[in-house]
Design a protein around this motif. Sequence first.
Motif, PDB file in Angstrom:
ATOM      1  N   ASP A 150       2.900  -1.775   5.267  1.00  0.00           N
ATOM      2  CA  ASP A 150       3.988  -1.946   4.301  1.00  0.00           C
ATOM      3  C   ASP A 150       5.205  -2.594   4.952  1.00  0.00           C
ATOM      4  O   ASP A 150       5.532  -2.314   6.103  1.00  0.00           O
ATOM      5  CB  ASP A 150       4.355  -0.587   3.686  1.00  0.00           C
ATOM      6  CG  ASP A 150       3.308  -0.131   2.678  1.00  0.00           C
ATOM      7  OD1 ASP A 150       3.381  -0.595   1.528  1.00  0.00           O
ATOM      8  OD2 ASP A 150       2.404   0.644   3.050  1.00  0.00           O
TER       9      ASP A 150
ATOM     10  N   GLU B 194       4.979   5.150   2.792  1.00  0.00           N
ATOM     11  CA  GLU B 194       5.981   4.443   3.604  1.00  0.00           C
ATOM     12  C   GLU B 194       6.676   5.433   4.531  1.00  0.00           C
ATOM     13  O   GLU B 194       7.851   5.757   4.377  1.00  0.00           O
ATOM     14  CB  GLU B 194       6.969   3.689   2.712  1.00  0.00           C
ATOM     15  CG  GLU B 194       6.299   2.508   2.026  1.00  0.00           C
ATOM     16  CD  GLU B 194       7.263   1.612   1.251  1.00  0.00           C
ATOM     17  OE1 GLU B 194       8.467   1.942   1.170  1.00  0.00           O
ATOM     18  OE2 GLU B 194       6.793   0.587   0.741  1.00  0.00           O
TER      19      GLU B 194
ATOM     20  N   GLU C 150       8.147   4.354  -1.535  1.00  0.00           N
ATOM     21  CA  GLU C 150       6.848   4.714  -2.122  1.00  0.00           C
ATOM     22  C   GLU C 150       6.060   5.614  -1.186  1.00  0.00           C
ATOM     23  O   GLU C 150       6.315   5.679   0.011  1.00  0.00           O
ATOM     24  CB  GLU C 150       6.019   3.443  -2.399  1.00  0.00           C
ATOM     25  CG  GLU C 150       6.344   2.817  -3.721  1.00  0.00           C
ATOM     26  CD  GLU C 150       5.268   1.855  -4.223  1.00  0.00           C
ATOM     27  OE1 GLU C 150       4.421   1.406  -3.434  1.00  0.00           O
ATOM     28  OE2 GLU C 150       5.286   1.577  -5.426  1.00  0.00           O
TER      29      GLU C 150
ATOM     30  N   ARG D 288      -2.935  -8.539  -0.081  1.00  0.00           N
ATOM     31  CA  ARG D 288      -3.793  -7.365   0.140  1.00  0.00           C
ATOM     32  C   ARG D 288      -5.146  -7.542  -0.534  1.00  0.00           C
ATOM     33  O   ARG D 288      -5.276  -8.183  -1.565  1.00  0.00           O
ATOM     34  CB  ARG D 288      -3.179  -6.050  -0.371  1.00  0.00           C
ATOM     35  CG  ARG D 288      -1.957  -5.586   0.374  1.00  0.00           C
ATOM     36  CD  ARG D 288      -1.698  -4.121  -0.008  1.00  0.00           C
ATOM     37  NE  ARG D 288      -0.422  -3.623   0.460  1.00  0.00           N
ATOM     38  CZ  ARG D 288      -0.222  -3.125   1.668  1.00  0.00           C
ATOM     39  NH1 ARG D 288      -1.208  -3.073   2.525  1.00  0.00           N
ATOM     40  NH2 ARG D 288       0.971  -2.677   2.027  1.00  0.00           N
TER      41      ARG D 288
HETATM   42 MG    MG Z   1       4.460  -1.490  -0.269  1.00  0.00          MG
END
Ligand code: MG
Length: 209
Positions: free
Chosen positions: A12, A151, A148, A97
Amino acid sequence: MRGALIVFEGTDRSGKSTQTRNFTNALQAAGIAVAEHSPWSFPHRTSPVGQVINAYLTNKTHLHERALHLLFSANRWEKASQIRQALRRGETVVLDRYAYSGIAYSVAKGLPLTWCKCADEGLPAPDVVVFLHLSPEAAAKRADYGSERYENKHMQTAVAKVFEQLRTEQWLVVDADADEATVLNRILDSAMPTVAKARSTPHIASLWN
Ligand code: MG
Ligand code: TMP
């Protein structure tokens, strides 16, 4: 002449969204056909499956780890034929991703690697995986970090380890701590030949070959 499937991966806040956008623009500027609305991101949060994933990531719902893994994979399968069709039309598809994230995050949470891989078996295989490498410490300094699920340093360190395990010599590993233009140029140097090579390789391979 088919397009190339180019997948960006990383932990991330490694800059995937920025770089997939910059990269797509650079391809278009060079006259290379790119799939409409590229880059395509996974999770694709607006489909019915994607909405459940989004609720999980924003801590609005709980899901069994294995059910979540299968949903992330289903979210890719929803797009699989669109990816193949675009490639066959000669369009390059840029993904933010893909299945590697699916495996890395689930294995980092303790699920078995072989079980995780099964769900994505048969998806179109990328021509190249661009891996944006950023240390968990550098990621934590970036804007919005921590907003989020996942993270946090513990999870990001575990995910990075699995990515390292998945990495093959075909991956392009880029130092994502460099400035934006340097990162883009490094990716372009390597990805342009990939696009050219895809044109002369009609077959679209499947995961996990
Ligand atoms: Mg992210
Ligand atoms: P994003 O930050 O790229 O929007 O992705 C949201 C989160 O979902 C991110 O922490 C990575 C995670 N993820 C999985 O756990 N499995 C997957 O298959 C994918 C595509 C993402």
